[in-house]
Design a protein around this motif. Structure first.
Motif, short mmCIF file in Angstrom:
data_model
loop_
_atom_site.label_atom_id
_atom_site.label_comp_id
_atom_site.label_asym_id
_atom_site.label_seq_id
_atom_site.Cartn_x
_atom_site.Cartn_y
_atom_site.Cartn_z
N ALA A 37 2.67 0.17 8.44
CA ALA A 37 2.90 0.97 7.23
C ALA A 37 4.32 1.51 7.21
O ALA A 37 5.02 1.43 6.19
CB ALA A 37 1.90 2.13 7.17
N ALA A 38 4.75 2.06 8.34
CA ALA A 38 6.11 2.59 8.40
C ALA A 38 7.13 1.48 8.18
O ALA A 38 8.14 1.66 7.49
CB ALA A 38 6.33 3.26 9.75
N LEU A 39 6.86 0.32 8.76
CA LEU A 39 7.78 -0.81 8.63
C LEU A 39 7.92 -1.27 7.19
O LEU A 39 9.03 -1.39 6.66
CB LEU A 39 7.29 -1.96 9.51
CG LEU A 39 8.18 -3.20 9.61
CD1 LEU A 39 9.51 -2.85 10.26
CD2 LEU A 39 7.45 -4.28 10.42
N VAL A 40 6.79 -1.50 6.54
CA VAL A 40 6.87 -2.03 5.17
C VAL A 40 7.36 -0.98 4.18
O VAL A 40 8.03 -1.31 3.19
CB VAL A 40 5.52 -2.62 4.71
CG1 VAL A 40 5.14 -3.83 5.55
CG2 VAL A 40 4.41 -1.57 4.75
N LEU A 41 7.05 0.29 4.42
CA LEU A 41 7.56 1.33 3.53
C LEU A 41 9.07 1.49 3.66
O LEU A 41 9.76 1.77 2.67
CB LEU A 41 6.86 2.67 3.81
CG LEU A 41 5.44 2.80 3.26
CD1 LEU A 41 4.82 4.11 3.68
CD2 LEU A 41 5.43 2.67 1.73
N GLY A 42 9.56 1.29 4.89
CA GLY A 42 11.01 1.30 5.06
C GLY A 42 11.66 0.17 4.29
O GLY A 42 12.73 0.34 3.69
N VAL A 43 11.02 -0.99 4.26
CA VAL A 43 11.55 -2.13 3.52
C VAL A 43 11.40 -1.92 2.02
O VAL A 43 12.30 -2.26 1.23
CB VAL A 43 10.84 -3.43 3.96
CG1 VAL A 43 11.31 -4.61 3.12
CG2 VAL A 43 11.09 -3.69 5.44
N VAL A 44 10.25 -1.35 1.58
CA VAL A 44 10.03 -1.08 0.16
C VAL A 44 11.12 -0.17 -0.39
O VAL A 44 11.58 -0.33 -1.54
CB VAL A 44 8.64 -0.43 -0.05
CG1 VAL A 44 8.55 0.23 -1.41
CG2 VAL A 44 7.56 -1.48 0.07
N ALA A 45 11.53 0.80 0.43
CA ALA A 45 12.57 1.72 -0.02
C ALA A 45 13.92 1.04 -0.20
O ALA A 45 14.79 1.54 -0.93
CB ALA A 45 12.71 2.87 0.98
N ALA A 46 14.11 -0.10 0.46
CA ALA A 46 15.40 -0.79 0.41
C ALA A 46 15.41 -1.98 -0.54
O ALA A 46 16.45 -2.35 -1.07
CB ALA A 46 15.79 -1.26 1.81
N THR A 47 14.24 -2.62 -0.78
CA THR A 47 14.20 -3.82 -1.61
C THR A 47 12.84 -3.98 -2.27
O THR A 47 11.82 -3.51 -1.74
CB THR A 47 14.52 -5.07 -0.78
OG1 THR A 47 14.45 -6.23 -1.62
CG2 THR A 47 13.54 -5.24 0.36
N ASP A 48 12.81 -4.69 -3.39
CA ASP A 48 11.56 -4.99 -4.09
C ASP A 48 11.11 -6.43 -3.85
O ASP A 48 10.10 -6.87 -4.43
CB ASP A 48 11.73 -4.79 -5.60
CG ASP A 48 11.92 -3.33 -5.96
OD1 ASP A 48 11.36 -2.47 -5.24
OD2 ASP A 48 12.62 -3.05 -6.95
N ASP A 49 11.80 -7.16 -3.02
CA ASP A 49 11.50 -8.57 -2.79
C ASP A 49 10.17 -8.71 -2.05
O ASP A 49 10.02 -8.31 -0.89
CB ASP A 49 12.63 -9.19 -1.96
CG ASP A 49 12.53 -10.71 -1.90
OD1 ASP A 49 11.42 -11.22 -1.67
OD2 ASP A 49 13.56 -11.38 -2.10
N ARG A 50 9.17 -9.32 -2.74
CA ARG A 50 7.83 -9.47 -2.15
C ARG A 50 7.86 -10.39 -0.93
O ARG A 50 7.12 -10.18 0.04
CB ARG A 50 6.87 -10.02 -3.20
CG ARG A 50 5.41 -9.99 -2.78
CD ARG A 50 4.53 -10.54 -3.89
NE ARG A 50 4.59 -9.70 -5.07
CZ ARG A 50 3.76 -8.69 -5.30
NH1 ARG A 50 2.83 -8.38 -4.40
NH2 ARG A 50 3.84 -7.99 -6.40
N GLY A 51 8.72 -11.42 -0.98
CA GLY A 51 8.81 -12.33 0.16
C GLY A 51 9.32 -11.63 1.41
O GLY A 51 8.83 -11.88 2.52
N VAL A 52 10.31 -10.77 1.22
CA VAL A 52 10.83 -10.00 2.36
C VAL A 52 9.75 -9.08 2.92
O VAL A 52 9.58 -8.94 4.14
CB VAL A 52 12.07 -9.19 1.94
CG1 VAL A 52 12.51 -8.23 3.06
CG2 VAL A 52 13.21 -10.13 1.58
N THR A 225 10.67 6.59 8.05
CA THR A 225 11.10 5.20 7.81
C THR A 225 11.41 4.96 6.34
O THR A 225 12.33 4.20 6.01
CB THR A 225 10.03 4.20 8.28
OG1 THR A 225 8.77 4.54 7.69
CG2 THR A 225 9.90 4.22 9.79
N TYR A 226 10.68 5.60 5.43
CA TYR A 226 10.99 5.45 4.01
C TYR A 226 12.36 6.05 3.70
O TYR A 226 13.16 5.46 2.97
CB TYR A 226 9.92 6.13 3.15
CG TYR A 226 10.08 5.85 1.68
CD1 TYR A 226 9.56 4.70 1.12
CD2 TYR A 226 10.77 6.73 0.85
CE1 TYR A 226 9.70 4.44 -0.24
CE2 TYR A 226 10.93 6.48 -0.50
CZ TYR A 226 10.38 5.33 -1.04
OH TYR A 226 10.54 5.06 -2.39
N GLY A 227 12.64 7.19 4.30
CA GLY A 227 13.94 7.80 4.12
C GLY A 227 15.06 6.94 4.68
O GLY A 227 16.13 6.77 4.08
#
Length: 236
Positions: A37-52, A225-227
């Protein structure tokens, strides 16, 4: 007397075995939920790319599950080696020094409150029934029939982590872009509350404290991680 003398040890052995599986299952599920959860939320905060998101989440799931499995296997293997060495030594002492071992068992029961004569009788009868079991139980706190199993513990950890990690991964991939972060956060906090409640119920602990610990820790991890992802996304 022999029955009642052994009954608490059997009860404790059962509780110990249950807590061992509980530890592996709850820790594995919690780690899977929080870390992915922490990992993907950190990525969500940086990009909207579903593949990433998918690649990152799957990589975190696989790496985390394998890490948990290997770590649990190594830990429990060390515990098993120690147990096996202690039981081997006890077998050797029973074969080479039976009188001294009988005296030692008698002293243990005397220290527990039995009269010397009764303690001697109990020690003799238990030794005659199952020498290794009686001495290992009284002297080492071990049941020869309940030696830990590394592969089972590792498998339980891998399965628990995988199931736990799948939840935030699905929760972040399925909703529309704008709802990813709140949907994933809500699903994760709910799941952590459930695992905290279940672990408290099975372990006989206060459910409120367990739920607060699991949800509080998960919330902090996701916020950090989101921050971090937001800062990195802005910088990039």
């Amino acid at each position: 007397m022999a029955h009642h003398d052994r009954e608490p040890a059997e009860h404790l052995g059962s509780v110990s075995g249950r807590l061992s599986w509980l530890r592996a299952g709850v820790l594995g599920a919690n780690d899977g939920i929080v870390s992915v959860a922490a990992l993907v939320l950190g990525v969500v905060a940086a990009t909207d790319d579903r593949g990433v998101l998918l690649t990152t989440g799957l990589a975190g799931l696989v790496a985390g599950a394998l890490s948990m499995g290997v770590g649990e296997y190594v830990s429990v293997s060390t515990q098993r080696d120690t147990q096996s060495a202690l039981l081997a030594r006890e077998r050797r002492e029973l074969a080479e020094l039976p009188d001294e071992e009988l005296d030692e068992l008698t002293a243990i029961y005397t220290a527990k409150g039995l009269s010397p004569a009764l303690a001697r009788q109990v020690a003799r009868e238990l030794t005659a029934h199952d020498a290794l079991g009686a001495h290992a139980e009284a002297e080492l706190g071990l049941d020869p029939q309940e030696v830990v199993r590394p592969w089972q513990a590792a498998g339980a950890s891998v399965l628990a982590f995988t199931l736990g990690a799948a939840l935030p991964l699905l929760a972040v991939l399925l909703p529309p872009d704008a709802a990813r972060a709140p949907a994933c956060s809500a699903a994760v906090l709910l799941a952590l509350a459930v695992t905290g409640l279940v672990s408290a119920r099975l372990g006989g602990a206060d459910p409120r404290r367990a739920v607060l610990r699991t949800t509080g820790g998960g919330a902090v991890a996701m916020l950090v991680t989101y921050g971090t992802g937001s800062l990195l996304g802005t910088a990039l």
